[in-house]
Design a protein around this motif. Structure first.
Motif, short mmCIF file in Angstrom:
data_model
loop_
_atom_site.label_atom_id
_atom_site.label_comp_id
_atom_site.label_asym_id
_atom_site.label_seq_id
_atom_site.Cartn_x
_atom_site.Cartn_y
_atom_site.Cartn_z
N ARG A 11 -3.26 4.51 5.15
CA ARG A 11 -2.74 3.95 3.91
C ARG A 11 -3.88 3.71 2.92
O ARG A 11 -5.04 3.59 3.32
CB ARG A 11 -2.00 2.64 4.17
CG ARG A 11 -0.75 2.78 5.00
CD ARG A 11 -0.17 1.42 5.35
NE ARG A 11 -1.03 0.72 6.31
CZ ARG A 11 -0.96 -0.59 6.52
NH1 ARG A 11 -0.10 -1.34 5.85
NH2 ARG A 11 -1.75 -1.17 7.42
N ASP B 144 1.24 5.41 1.40
CA ASP B 144 0.85 6.36 2.43
C ASP B 144 -0.17 7.34 1.85
O ASP B 144 -0.05 7.77 0.70
CB ASP B 144 2.08 7.11 2.95
CG ASP B 144 1.76 7.92 4.19
OD1 ASP B 144 1.39 9.09 4.04
OD2 ASP B 144 1.87 7.38 5.30
N VAL C 178 5.13 4.11 3.60
CA VAL C 178 4.57 3.27 4.66
C VAL C 178 5.71 2.84 5.57
O VAL C 178 6.72 2.32 5.10
CB VAL C 178 3.86 2.04 4.06
CG1 VAL C 178 3.36 1.13 5.16
CG2 VAL C 178 2.71 2.49 3.18
N GLY D 54 -1.99 -6.50 9.53
CA GLY D 54 -1.78 -5.24 8.84
C GLY D 54 -1.02 -5.35 7.55
O GLY D 54 -0.73 -4.33 6.90
N HIS D 55 -0.67 -6.56 7.14
CA HIS D 55 0.16 -6.75 5.95
C HIS D 55 -0.47 -7.72 4.95
O HIS D 55 0.24 -8.31 4.14
CB HIS D 55 1.53 -7.26 6.36
CG HIS D 55 2.22 -6.36 7.35
ND1 HIS D 55 2.90 -5.22 6.98
CD2 HIS D 55 2.29 -6.43 8.72
CE1 HIS D 55 3.38 -4.62 8.06
NE2 HIS D 55 3.03 -5.33 9.14
N ARG E 88 0.82 -1.21 0.00
CA ARG E 88 0.00 0.00 0.00
C ARG E 88 0.85 1.26 0.00
O ARG E 88 2.06 1.23 0.23
CB ARG E 88 -0.94 -0.01 1.20
CG ARG E 88 -1.99 -1.13 1.12
CD ARG E 88 -3.02 -0.99 2.23
NE ARG E 88 -4.13 -1.92 2.02
CZ ARG E 88 -4.21 -3.14 2.52
NH1 ARG E 88 -3.22 -3.60 3.29
NH2 ARG E 88 -5.24 -3.92 2.27
N THR F 236 -13.23 3.86 4.51
CA THR F 236 -11.93 3.93 5.17
C THR F 236 -11.96 3.22 6.52
O THR F 236 -11.02 2.50 6.90
CB THR F 236 -11.50 5.39 5.35
OG1 THR F 236 -11.45 6.03 4.07
CG2 THR F 236 -10.14 5.48 6.02
N ASP G 129 -9.62 2.23 -2.22
CA ASP G 129 -9.49 1.13 -1.27
C ASP G 129 -10.60 0.14 -1.55
O ASP G 129 -11.59 0.46 -2.22
CB ASP G 129 -9.61 1.64 0.18
CG ASP G 129 -8.30 2.19 0.70
OD1 ASP G 129 -7.26 1.54 0.47
OD2 ASP G 129 -8.31 3.27 1.32
N HIS H 6 -7.20 0.48 7.63
CA HIS H 6 -5.85 1.05 7.56
C HIS H 6 -5.97 2.52 7.15
O HIS H 6 -5.65 2.89 6.02
CB HIS H 6 -4.97 0.27 6.59
CG HIS H 6 -5.63 -0.07 5.28
ND1 HIS H 6 -5.71 0.83 4.24
CD2 HIS H 6 -6.25 -1.20 4.86
CE1 HIS H 6 -6.35 0.26 3.22
NE2 HIS H 6 -6.69 -0.97 3.57
#
Length: 892
Positions: A246, A125, A277, A709-710, A123, A238, A145, A243
């Protein structure tokens, strides 16, 4: 006094004493006459041996078609690109680079770099959005997103923000845009179920299902096959994405008249070097034109690379098999005429004439085979392409691909046929005329030549050594070593065939004579007198058995070992699944509150990238991993800890490692291991435990929060549940009731090892590779069996006539052929199975730590197919051998 001249005096001096193989330096007229003689010999030989050459054409033509078909699908994959659907309305897309690289210096060489595509979305920033919006020529920059979601009736869709609808050219067909967090706009495909503006719809995205009001219906002017979408307000989307700092990508709409190149340059000039990020070193890319599809399907090119690697591995085997078949059939066709060629040499044909005649014959045969193979390569390639056309990556067929594929297969046959044929006839063409006269009536040599024997022994040693190397390797290196061992051993069998056939006759000859009576005696004596012919007969059978066994046994061996380890590790008795959208983290917490539930563990699947070396070369290996919660883990999953403590698997700085991987990395509890997570983020977590069931649960276990988160979507694929006292008569119903607020698509059932095993079920692409590897190549090898045996049988017509002349009955002759077919089939099956067992054992020991496994039904199919092919290649062409005897026809 007049001197009497001898025969040698009348021979030109340059011909006397000339050694065979030296350059033939005839005058022009003599050379032209030699060419005419060679052409005459070639024409007559083709006419005389048309049946034998027809069998050769079929086998070599099939080889050309198979090679051309592989060239077809490889060429299609090379030019394949992800389709542009979601970003069809964007002039450019800004996204993080999805590639990762690893540079290392091999042993004694220059530094090399390996690259791999990331399986999870990297992703950007959110601050990058403002920079892109301010670039010259940009009319609009939209943050994009997405979140997976499901409807109340279990249908899956993708959630997006309403401002991003312009990137797919969505327009309102009814109603209005969403005005608050409780309103949504539905894709027309979802609204087809009966929804209209003002209706209520149940959606599950980031947590429990909620009811939303449909404010509008949108349709896209893009003709592509974009997935169904639900549009929220941007703040709501969002929040659901999870996230907020990002974004997945940025869609760019250019001002009127701005060309793509200028837009790319302008946007690129304002972009930061990195994505911004924390923890990520991903660069930023500006994608225009067909490249925009790469931002939609982040792992499509990675999947293409995996398929190309698999096709390359299979293609290398195909090339070796094809060359072996071409060489075997051509050599057998020439060898069967060795008496005829020796006789031509004895009556005055020069070496050049024989070489030229054989070369012309092989050239014409190669031309016919190339034409046959070129015609067959295109439909076979299209069939293989249809098998591989799955997922988000369509395989195009540019105009130049069919002729290029056909030409590739045809050229291989054309270029290899002539030298192979001339090499096969080398032992005859180099003889002196007097020696050739003896060779025309001599018996077949009992064994291979010295060079062939040495080459066979070397290849056999190389194959066994390669299998031994496979036991010390892991991953792709072990598979490559095992495949190389199989191919080396098959070629060694082909070279050492006469010696192996004598061993086979020593074991099977006496039982054959005793069980078969007079036909058995004839079959045994014919095989003993022609060991080369016997070797040529069972070599293609060895090839098909060894290749198909290796292909069919590799998958079941790994699946069986993984299933056994997963079943040993599983402690849960129920499992909850959430359909295509998965389950959020709160689902496991909800299940824990159900009375009678002792433990519940959410399982989040992802992939990490490990930088390592194999044989000194830098490699990047993508390894599937599990993210779990340490709370209650021992009640649902026991990976077999041998060192450390799984209770410490908490936070973002912990990892558990499988025993084999820990050994290869030389790490243990307390050490750190360098990895890249699925989105490319570099991490060095501390090892807290080492476990033994790595095939069942993966080579790494992470805390769920370290992976959440990944990943592209932080949704649990399953929730493992362990029940106990107080669960009631139907604990599954109680869990199902507790998960009812999470909407449709949630299912609860009994847990099995398949719910834990890290290896995902075979995809359509994996099944296609199995069909191609076993069906297409195995079918070609069976055709080679039929063609080779038919060629051998056709070449024995003189032998059959002689047997009929001396009184052999029709039934005896046919029974002799049946016994010979059984001998060849049995010997080929035994030797082929032994050849396959060597690399399979190495593969199974190195990767699974078990013996290889092939379902008995699969082996039965292989044996049956080989027996049918052998019967078709021997009994059908030999049916005429049982007709009226030659003496009876002469008397008539």
């Amino acid at each position: 006094m007049k001197r009497r001249t001898s025969t040698t005096d009348r021979v030109p001096s340059r011909a006397r004493g000339r050694r065979t193989g030296a350059a033939d330096r005839e005058p022009l007229g003599v050379r032209q006459g030699s060419r005419r003689a060679s052409a005459f010999l070639a024409r007559r030989s083709l006419a005389t041996h048309r049946r034998a050459w027809a069998a050769v054409i079929v086998a070599t033509g099939a080889a050309a078609a198979l090679i051309g078909a592989f060239a077809f699908v490889v060429g299609s994959l090379l030019v394949a690109a992800p389709p542009v659907q979601r970003y069809a309305g964007a002039d450019a897309v800004v996204a993080a680079d999805q590639k990762v690289s690893h540079t290392a210096k091999p042993w004694g060489g220059e530094p090399r770099t390996a690259t791999a595509y990331l399986p999870e979305r990297a992703r950007l920033d959110r601050s990058v959005l403002a920079a892109v919006a301010g670039a010259d020529g940009v009319a609009r920059a939209v943050a994009d997103d997405s979140v997976p979601l499901s409807t109340g009736d279990g249908r899956t869709a993708v959630g997006r923000s309403w401002p991003s609808a312009v990137l797919t050219r969505y327009e309102l067909a009814e109603g209005r845009a969403p005005g608050d967090a409780a309103e949504v706009v539905l894709d027309a495909a979802l609204a087809a179920g009966g929804h209209a503006p003002g209706d209520r719809i149940v959606l599950r995205a980031g947590g429990a299902a909620r009811t939303y009001t449909v404010s509008g219906i949108a349709r896209t002017g893009h003709g592509g096959d974009a997935p169904p979408a639900v549009f929220f307000t941007e703040p709501r989307l969002t929040a659901l994405a999870g996230h907020p700092g990002r974004i997945d990508a940025i869609g760019v709409v250019a001002e009127p008249g701005v060309p793509a190149d200028a837009l790319r340059a302008a946007v690129g000039a304002v972009l930061p070097e990195r994505s911004g990020v924390p923890g990520s070193d991903r660069g930023v890319r500006v994608l225009t034109g067909a490249e925009r599809g790469e931002a939609e399907h982040v792992d499509a090119l990675g999947g293409r690379g995996d398929r190309l690697a698999l096709l390359g591995s299979i293609g290398g085997t195909v090339l070796m098999v094809a060359l072996l078949v071409i060489a075997s059939t051509l050599s057998q066709a020439i060898h069967q005429r060795s008496g005829e060629l020796a006789l031509l040499r004895a009556v005055g044909a020069s070496p050049r004439q024989l070489r030229s005649a054989i070369g012309r014959e092989a050239g014409r045969v190669a031309a016919a085979a190339a034409l046959l193979g070129g015609v067959g390569a295109v439909p076979l390639g299209l069939a293989m392409r249809s098998l591989l056309t799955t997922g988000p990556l369509p395989l195009p067929v540019p105009w130049w691909l069919p002729p290029a594929a056909a030409l590739t297969g045809g050229l291989l046959v054309a270029l290899s046929a002539r030298p192979v044929a001339m090499l096969a006839a080398r032992s005859i063409t180099r003889l002196r005329p007097a020696a050739a006269l003896g060779a025309a009536t001599a018996d077949e040599p009992s064994g291979p030549g010295r060079f062939r024997t040495v080459a066979g022994v070397v290849l056999a040693f190389a194959g066994i050594s390669s299998a031994g190397v496979a036991t010390t390797q892991s991953g792709q290196a072990a598979g490559v070593a095992a495949s190389g061992a199989a191919m080396s051993l098959v070629i060694a069998v082909a070279l050492l065939g006469p010696r192996i056939s004598r061993i086979a006759l020593g074991v099977l000859g006496r039982p054959l004579r005793r069980a078969g009576g007079a036909p058995g005696f004839l079959a045994e004596r014919a095989a003993s007198a022609h060991t080369r012919r016997l070797a040529a007969a069972f070599t293609p059978i060895v090839l098909v058995v060894a290749f198909v066994c290796v292909q069919l046994a590799s998958g079941p061996t790994m699946e069986r070992a993984a299933g056994q380890q997963a079943s040993a590790a599983l402690r849960a008795d129920l499992v909850a699944t959430g359909g295509g959208a998965g389950l959020p983290a709160g689902a496991a917490r909800t299940v824990r509150e159900v009375p009678g539930v002792r433990a519940a563990t959410g399982v989040l699947r992802s992939t990490v990238v490990l930088a390592d070396r194999e044989a000194g070369e830098p490699v990047l290996t993508r390894l599937p991993v599990l993210g779990v919660e340490a709370r209650g883990l021992s009640g649902t999953l026991d990976p077999g800890v041998t060192a450390g403590d799984l209770d410490r698997l908490r936070g973002r700085d912990a990892v558990a490692v499988g025993a084999d991987r820990a050994k290869s990395l030389d790490v243990g509890p307390g050490d750190r291991v360098a990895l890249r997570l699925g989105d490319g983020t570099r991490v060095e977590p501390r090892v807290v435990a080492v476990y033994e069931h790595q095939l069942g649960v993966g080579e790494f276990l992470f805390p769920r929060e370290a992976l959440a988160g990944h990943v592209s979507a932080a949704r649990d694929q399953v929730v493992l549940i362990r029940t106990g006292d107080g669960a009631g008569a139907d604990p599954a119903a109680a869990v199902r009731e507790a998960l009812a607020p999470y909407g449709g698509g949630v299912a609860v059932r009994a847990a099995t090892g398949d719910d834990v095993v890290i290896a995902p079920p075979l995809s359509d692409g994996d099944n296609a590779m199995i069909v191609i590897g076993v069906g297409v190549i195995g079918g070609f090898a069976l055709l080679a069996v039929v063609s080779t045996l038919a060629l051998i049988t056709i070449g024995r017509r003189g032998e059959f006539r002689l047997l009929r002349m001396v009184g052999t009955g029709r039934r005896q002759l046919r029974r002799m052929l049946v016994l010979e077919t059984g001998l060849v089939t049995f010997a080929g099956l035994v030797i082929g199975t032994a050849v396959a067992a060597v690399p399979l054992t190495a593969f199974a020991v190195s990767l699974a730590g078990t013996a290889p496994y092939l379902p008995p039904a699969h082996y039965g199919v292989i044996a049956g197919a080989v027996a049918l092919a052998a019967a078709a290649g021997t009994l059908v062409p030999g049916a005429s051998a049982g007709g009226r005897s030659v003496l009876a026809r002469s008397a008539r």
